[in-house]
Write an enzyme that holds these catalytic residues in place. Structure first.
Site, short mmCIF file in Angstrom:
data_model
loop_
_atom_site.label_atom_id
_atom_site.label_comp_id
_atom_site.label_asym_id
_atom_site.label_seq_id
_atom_site.Cartn_x
_atom_site.Cartn_y
_atom_site.Cartn_z
N GLU A 1 3.94 1.15 4.28
CA GLU A 1 4.36 0.81 2.91
C GLU A 1 4.91 -0.60 2.93
OE1 GLU A 1 7.19 3.34 0.96
OE2 GLU A 1 6.03 5.14 1.41
N ASP B 1 16.52 1.50 -5.28
CA ASP B 1 16.84 1.15 -3.90
C ASP B 1 18.33 0.98 -3.65
OD1 ASP B 1 14.34 0.99 -2.43
OD2 ASP B 1 13.81 -0.59 -3.85
#
Lengths: 268, 399
Positions: A46, A57
């Protein structure tokens, strides 16, 4: 489904999918880190895209994004980076992890064409839930890209059935509520959630968010087909930042031995 | 007019709106939508909300004719909708009461909120104290430094103020952080958004709880002017909650509406918060709307002397009203707003918030182009006590 996904899906290993941020700490380091990860046994990669407002995040990946932004890394350059990775021999599927606004500004169609031409295999958009993803889903299949679905322990049952049966590439199961980041504990009942996700799924079911040690990873072998490690690896890259810029060969060696210490012994 | 059909059943205002959030909180948005739709159909809930607005916040707020200001300015006469006279000093409390009552109805015991200058944080902390909820307020480190007084007020009210050090350490980052916390604690936590922004159903919900401003204005104005409607309605726009609440009853009627953004140092400079004048389509905080960003999609930091207008996005319904041209959006600079604030002080004895001063400034311009027998209503969204420090700094800096 392309060749790279076929290899990924037919693997009998407990699949390792690392996440790193493009441009952290510089483009050449991202290339060498990617190749190192493949050499250590990664089954897919990824690649994150730096964004000013990454609301899914935690702090570790936020900081990596800031370092990527300081290198002027963006979505277009990240996609083009994948063709450089292919030139340098990377064979595993690459998934671009991007927030939706970046996709919108580059243009969904332009992105998809570029991604297809650059050897990208999948796209993951953490702030684009199923309900908003109709158009991108349709366009991804026209461009031979897998739009990776995320499911959470809070996903309702009928939606979990639909998402897991329609999943492409792999199904991303979020291990715990909250943003990305290293965790010491996981949600109770996670095994049941993973079992339910696997039930209708034609592609491998991967568990992610919070995994940072070999023990944690081994805990999910059996209930899932693979695992994703992001923040722990990105944190190691942060520690190695100055060496990755000036003494890269040494840094990559240290990085590889860290990755080896993380992986279950049997997965290599 | 096409506005009656928005939002559609997918939470869209034309192309704007929607739910651009992580999968983990999708169920919470559905749960919220169901609970909200049920609540507003429930007579008891509505009566409770109206009663709390009356006996706790002091509504209805008056509609004050600004005689001396209108006289000295010339042209149309100006009326002020006095949201500054609410409990806690701004319209923010309307929405905070509404959402807190909904949180209680849903059985949630914890609320979280974001704040820029601290006005919404204070309103959230206030309702948390009143209804016995725990409250965490996310606030950028930079704003905590600039707004020490409001930080102290929130703590006094029993709220926990959480310093946000990510990104540019201001409102946009505080909102990101509040959303991150919501994703982690979604099962027992209510996210009390302060403006008409965020994923659906928030824009709809905030409008519902703020439209009391517009409906009161309409009936008060009709009473004074024998059943007539105002010739223009003006409100300032940051995220756009006071404006959408003020516009609500007039959108379907033949009344010109004006939203006033912050031009900061000028829309031609890099230092402004004029989202509709200068922004482009994009996603911020869960909603597709207009926002200030680079060509690559990195969200940029806005600027205005008024912290409440200092936001790089705008509520999706405003983006829609702008695109359909139902509302005219204009921008007013720091300097024009400060000048209007002084004029209002000197002529009417009212110290308004710097945010509201933007609306006043534009209404002064507009009045001059209108006839003496015409009437403008301005939403005076808040009082200016919180801005005294900024005003002092500006005065000292200017001399």
């Amino acid at each position: 489904m392309n060749k790279r996904w076929e290899v990924f899906q037919h693997s009998s290993d407990y699949r390792f999918t690392p996440y790193i941020m493009a441009g952290d700490p510089c483009e050449e380091a991202t290339i060498e880190l990617s190749l190192a990860l493949e050499q250590c046994g990664a089954h897919a990669l990824e690649l994150g895209v730096p964004y000013s407002d990454p609301l899914a995040d935690g702090p570790v990946i936020q900081r990596a994004g800031m370092r990527g932004l300081a290198q002027n890394m963006n979505l277009e350059k990240t996609v083009k980076l994948v063709s450089k990775l292919r030139e340098r021999g990377l064979k595993i599927p690459v998934i671009i992890f991007t927030y939706y606004n970046l996709l919108l500004q580059l243009g969904e169609n332009r992105f998809l064409k570029l991604a297809e031409d650059s050897g990208v295999d999948g796209v993951l958009v953490p702030d684009l839930p199923y309900e908003e993803s109709g158009y991108l889903q349709k366009m991804c299949s026209e461009h031979n890209l897998a739009l990776i679905s995320l499911v959470s322990p809070t996903t309702r049952e009928e939606k979990l059935v639909r998402l897991s049966s329609e999943a492409e590439g792999f199904l991303y199961c979020i291990s715990s509520l909250g943003v990305t980041g290293i965790r010491s504990e996981f949600r109770a009942g996670l095994d049941d959630f993973l079992k339910a996700a696997k039930q209708n799924c034609r592609v491998p079911v991967l568990v992610g968010f919070g995994l940072s040690t070999r023990e944690q990873i081994q805990q999910f072998d059996g209930s899932s087909d693979g695992f994703i490690v992001g923040s722990a690896i990105v944190k190691k890259i942060e520690e190695l930042e100055s060496d990755l810029l000036t003494n890269r060969e040494e840094a990559i060696k240290t990085f590889k031995s860290y990755i080896e210490s993380l992986l279950p012994v049997y997965s290599r | 007019m096409t506005t009656a059909t928005v939002p559609d059943n997918r939470g869209r205002y034309g192309v704007f709106g929607g739910k651009y959030v992580p999968e983990t909180i999708m169920f919470a948005l559905e749960e919220l939508e169901t609970a909200f739709d049920e609540a507003i159909q429930d007579r008891e809930f509505n009566e409770l909300f109206q009663r709390e607005l009356a006996i706790y916040s002091g509504r209805p707020t008056p509609l004050t004719k600004a005689d001396r200001l209108s006289e000295s300015n010339g042209g149309a006469s100006i009326y002020l909708k006095r949201e500054d006279l609410n409990h806690t000093g701004a319209h923010k409390i309307n929405n905070a009461i509404g959402q807190a009552l909904l949180a209680v109805r849903m059985g949630k015991k914890k609320i979280i909120a974001e704040t820029g200058a601290g006005q919404h944080g204070v309103a959230a902390a206030t309702v948390a104290a009143k209804y016995g909820l725990s409250c965490k307020v996310y606030m950028g480190k930079e704003d905590i430094r600039r707004q020490a007084l409001n930080v102290f007020r929130m703590k006094l009210l029993g709220a926990e103020v959480i310093e946000v050090t990510s990104g540019s350490q201001t409102l946009k980052d505080a909102t990101n952080e509040a959303i991150r916390e919501w994703v982690a604690a979604v099962e027992d936590t209510f996210y009390l958004i302060g403006s008409a922004v965020g994923p659906y159903p928030y824009p709809k919900m905030v409008k519902q709880f703020q439209q009391v401003i517009g409906y009161e204005t309409e009936s008060q104005f009709k009473e004074i002017q024998k059943g007539k409607l105002p010739d223009a309605v003006v409100a300032c726009v940051g995220g756009g909650s006071n404006a959408i609440g003020m516009f609500a009853p007039f959108i379907e009627k033949d009344v010109p509406l004006y939203g006033v953004e912050a031009a900061g140092m000028g829309v031609e400079t890099a230092h402004h918060a004029a989202t509709l004048s200068k922004g482009s389509n994009g996603v911020i905080h869960g909603s597709l709307t207009k926002l200030l960003q680079t060509s690559e999609g990195q969200i940029t930091e806005p600027y205005s002397i008024s912290a409440g207008l200092d936001y790089p996005g705008i509520g999706p319904e405003h983006a829609y009203l702008h695109e359909t041209k139902r509302v005219t959006y204009e921008a007013v600079t720091d300097e024009e707003a400060l000048h209007a604030l002084k004029l209002l002080c000197e002529n009417e004895g009212i110290l308004c918030a710097l945010e509201s001063a933007h609306a006043v400034a534009y209404s002064l311009k507009l009045a001059k182009e209108m006839q003496k027998d015409q009437h403008i209503v301005v939403c005076l969204s808040g009082r200016g006590d919180k801005d005294v420090h900024t005003l002092m700094e500006f005065e000292e800096g200017g001399e």
